[in-house]
Structures are given as C-alpha cells and as structure tokens.
Scaffold this motif. Structure first.
Motif, PDB file in Angstrom:
ATOM      1  N   UNK A  12      44.404  18.151  26.379  1.00  0.00           N
ATOM      2  CA  UNK A  12      45.650  18.392  27.114  1.00  0.00           C
ATOM      3  C   UNK A  12      45.366  18.845  28.544  1.00  0.00           C
ATOM      4  N   UNK A  13      44.398  19.747  28.706  1.00  0.00           N
ATOM      5  CA  UNK A  13      44.032  20.230  30.038  1.00  0.00           C
ATOM      6  C   UNK A  13      43.432  19.112  30.882  1.00  0.00           C
ATOM      7  N   UNK A  14      42.628  18.268  30.259  1.00  0.00           N
ATOM      8  CA  UNK A  14      42.012  17.154  30.988  1.00  0.00           C
ATOM      9  C   UNK A  14      43.094  16.185  31.481  1.00  0.00           C
ATOM     10  N   UNK A  15      44.116  15.976  30.667  1.00  0.00           N
ATOM     11  CA  UNK A  15      45.219  15.105  31.096  1.00  0.00           C
ATOM     12  C   UNK A  15      45.953  15.717  32.288  1.00  0.00           C
ATOM     13  N   UNK A  16      46.141  17.050  32.269  1.00  0.00           N
ATOM     14  CA  UNK A  16      46.793  17.727  33.400  1.00  0.00           C
ATOM     15  C   UNK A  16      45.931  17.611  34.649  1.00  0.00           C
ATOM     16  N   UNK A  17      44.621  17.755  34.464  1.00  0.00           N
ATOM     17  CA  UNK A  17      43.692  17.619  35.585  1.00  0.00           C
ATOM     18  C   UNK A  17      43.815  16.222  36.198  1.00  0.00           C
ATOM     19  N   UNK A  18      43.860  15.214  35.351  1.00  0.00           N
ATOM     20  CA  UNK A  18      43.974  13.838  35.845  1.00  0.00           C
ATOM     21  C   UNK A  18      45.279  13.655  36.622  1.00  0.00           C
ATOM     22  N   UNK A  19      46.367  14.226  36.123  1.00  0.00           N
ATOM     23  CA  UNK A  19      47.647  14.130  36.838  1.00  0.00           C
ATOM     24  C   UNK A  19      47.537  14.766  38.216  1.00  0.00           C
ATOM     25  N   UNK A  20      46.890  15.931  38.291  1.00  0.00           N
ATOM     26  CA  UNK A  20      46.707  16.601  39.579  1.00  0.00           C
ATOM     27  C   UNK A  20      45.899  15.727  40.534  1.00  0.00           C
ATOM     28  N   UNK A  38      37.351  15.486  46.467  1.00  0.00           N
ATOM     29  CA  UNK A  38      38.566  16.245  46.180  1.00  0.00           C
ATOM     30  C   UNK A  38      38.326  17.214  45.039  1.00  0.00           C
ATOM     31  N   UNK A  39      38.734  18.453  45.250  1.00  0.00           N
ATOM     32  CA  UNK A  39      38.651  19.434  44.179  1.00  0.00           C
ATOM     33  C   UNK A  39      40.043  20.010  43.947  1.00  0.00           C
ATOM     34  N   UNK A  40      40.510  19.984  42.713  1.00  0.00           N
ATOM     35  CA  UNK A  40      41.857  20.478  42.417  1.00  0.00           C
ATOM     36  C   UNK A  40      41.944  22.005  42.340  1.00  0.00           C
ATOM     37  N   UNK A  41      40.894  22.696  42.736  1.00  0.00           N
ATOM     38  CA  UNK A  41      40.856  24.157  42.587  1.00  0.00           C
ATOM     39  C   UNK A  41      41.973  24.879  43.342  1.00  0.00           C
ATOM     40  N   UNK A  42      42.500  24.276  44.402  1.00  0.00           N
ATOM     41  CA  UNK A  42      43.590  24.905  45.151  1.00  0.00           C
ATOM     42  C   UNK A  42      44.947  24.675  44.485  1.00  0.00           C
ATOM     43  N   UNK A  43      44.996  23.756  43.552  1.00  0.00           N
ATOM     44  CA  UNK A  43      46.266  23.434  42.896  1.00  0.00           C
ATOM     45  C   UNK A  43      46.696  24.591  42.001  1.00  0.00           C
ATOM     46  N   UNK A  44      47.938  25.033  42.196  1.00  0.00           N
ATOM     47  CA  UNK A  44      48.394  26.177  41.393  1.00  0.00           C
ATOM     48  C   UNK A  44      48.651  25.807  39.945  1.00  0.00           C
ATOM     49  N   UNK A  45      48.746  24.500  39.655  1.00  0.00           N
ATOM     50  CA  UNK A  45      48.994  24.058  38.282  1.00  0.00           C
ATOM     51  C   UNK A  45      47.706  23.746  37.527  1.00  0.00           C
ATOM     52  N   UNK A  46      46.554  24.027  38.139  1.00  0.00           N
ATOM     53  CA  UNK A  46      45.281  23.746  37.475  1.00  0.00           C
ATOM     54  C   UNK A  46      45.175  24.605  36.214  1.00  0.00           C
ATOM     55  N   UNK A  47      44.917  23.977  35.057  1.00  0.00           N
ATOM     56  CA  UNK A  47      44.783  24.769  33.821  1.00  0.00           C
ATOM     57  C   UNK A  47      43.700  25.848  33.967  1.00  0.00           C
ATOM     58  N   UNK A  48      43.983  27.003  33.433  1.00  0.00           N
ATOM     59  CA  UNK A  48      43.117  28.183  33.577  1.00  0.00           C
ATOM     60  C   UNK A  48      41.676  27.916  33.135  1.00  0.00           C
ATOM     61  N   UNK A  49      41.489  27.067  32.126  1.00  0.00           N
ATOM     62  CA  UNK A  49      40.135  26.854  31.619  1.00  0.00           C
ATOM     63  C   UNK A  49      39.226  26.147  32.636  1.00  0.00           C
ATOM     64  N   UNK A  65      34.457  13.181  36.740  1.00  0.00           N
ATOM     65  CA  UNK A  65      34.056  12.602  35.444  1.00  0.00           C
ATOM     66  C   UNK A  65      35.117  12.846  34.374  1.00  0.00           C
ATOM     67  N   UNK A  66      35.673  14.060  34.354  1.00  0.00           N
ATOM     68  CA  UNK A  66      36.716  14.367  33.365  1.00  0.00           C
ATOM     69  C   UNK A  66      37.955  13.517  33.605  1.00  0.00           C
ATOM     70  N   UNK A  67      38.306  13.338  34.871  1.00  0.00           N
ATOM     71  CA  UNK A  67      39.463  12.516  35.214  1.00  0.00           C
ATOM     72  C   UNK A  67      39.237  11.073  34.771  1.00  0.00           C
ATOM     73  N   UNK A  68      38.031  10.565  34.969  1.00  0.00           N
ATOM     74  CA  UNK A  68      37.710   9.203  34.537  1.00  0.00           C
ATOM     75  C   UNK A  68      37.745   9.097  33.013  1.00  0.00           C
ATOM     76  N   UNK A  69      37.322  10.159  32.328  1.00  0.00           N
ATOM     77  CA  UNK A  69      37.333  10.162  30.858  1.00  0.00           C
ATOM     78  C   UNK A  69      38.757  10.045  30.332  1.00  0.00           C
ATOM     79  N   UNK A  70      39.706  10.592  31.077  1.00  0.00           N
ATOM     80  CA  UNK A  70      41.107  10.562  30.650  1.00  0.00           C
ATOM     81  C   UNK A  70      41.835   9.323  31.176  1.00  0.00           C
ATOM     82  N   UNK A  71      41.112   8.487  31.892  1.00  0.00           N
ATOM     83  CA  UNK A  71      41.696   7.341  32.602  1.00  0.00           C
ATOM     84  C   UNK A  71      42.676   6.535  31.762  1.00  0.00           C
ATOM     85  N   UNK A  72      42.291   6.166  30.564  1.00  0.00           N
ATOM     86  CA  UNK A  72      43.190   5.326  29.782  1.00  0.00           C
ATOM     87  C   UNK A  72      43.283   5.793  28.331  1.00  0.00           C
ATOM     88  N   UNK A  73      43.192   7.092  28.161  1.00  0.00           N
ATOM     89  CA  UNK A  73      43.341   7.708  26.846  1.00  0.00           C
ATOM     90  C   UNK A  73      42.334   7.201  25.823  1.00  0.00           C
TER      91      UNK A  73
END
Length: 87
Positions: A12-20, A38-49, A65-73
């Motif tokens: 679930x967190x990886x999917x949120x990361x991909x959306x960001x 690009x690093x999503x670390x500044x995004x306030x919606x970044x999952x805490x983990x 890499x995590x974003x690519x892993x979630x690319x197409x479920x």
C-alpha cells in the motif's frame, strides 16, 4: 510486501509512493525532473515508513526501484523481483 535489498515496505505504501512520483512527473513536462534525481522526501503525503530512507544517500534510487516495482501491479501476482510473497 515490496522489498529493496534489506528494506521492506507495505504494498500500500509503495503504491502511494508511486502516485507521489507520478504526480511530480506530470507537473510540467518541459521542466521535467529526471526520475533518478527526484526524491519524494519533501512530500507531506509520503508514508511514514519511507522517512528513514530519506536519510540515505541512495534514497532516489531506492524510491525509483520501488516505483518501478509498482508500475503495473505485478507485485500482486508475484511476478516482480522486488516483491516478497503474495497475500
């Protein structure tokens, strides 16, 4: 769970990361930031983990890499190397 080396994250967190990360890409195509930098670390919606990852030098590559892993479920059918197991 999705895994990158010794790091494990909930699907679930990886999917949120991909959306960001996808959201950042579509802001302005002419001013597009390369995914690798690009690093999503500044995004306030970044999952805490993911917060500990932000302290690492290789954070942008881990996020990419995590974003690519979630690319197409593919995670959900266990076909992706970054995934560790089915539900």
């Amino acid at each position: 769970f999705a895994q990158d080396g010794d790091l494990k994250f909930s699907l679930e967190s990886v999917k949120k990361l991909k959306e960001l990360m996808d959201g950042n890409r579509h802001i302005n195509p002419r001013m597009m930031v390369p995914m690798a930098s690009y690093s999503p670390c500044q995004a306030k919606h970044l999952p805490e983990e993911f917060r500990p990852v932000c302290k690492r030098e290789d954070a942008p590559m881990i996020f990419r890499r995590l974003s690519l892993a979630a690319e197409d479920d593919l995670c959900e059918i266990c076909a992706n190397a970054a995934c560790a197991g089915c539900f």
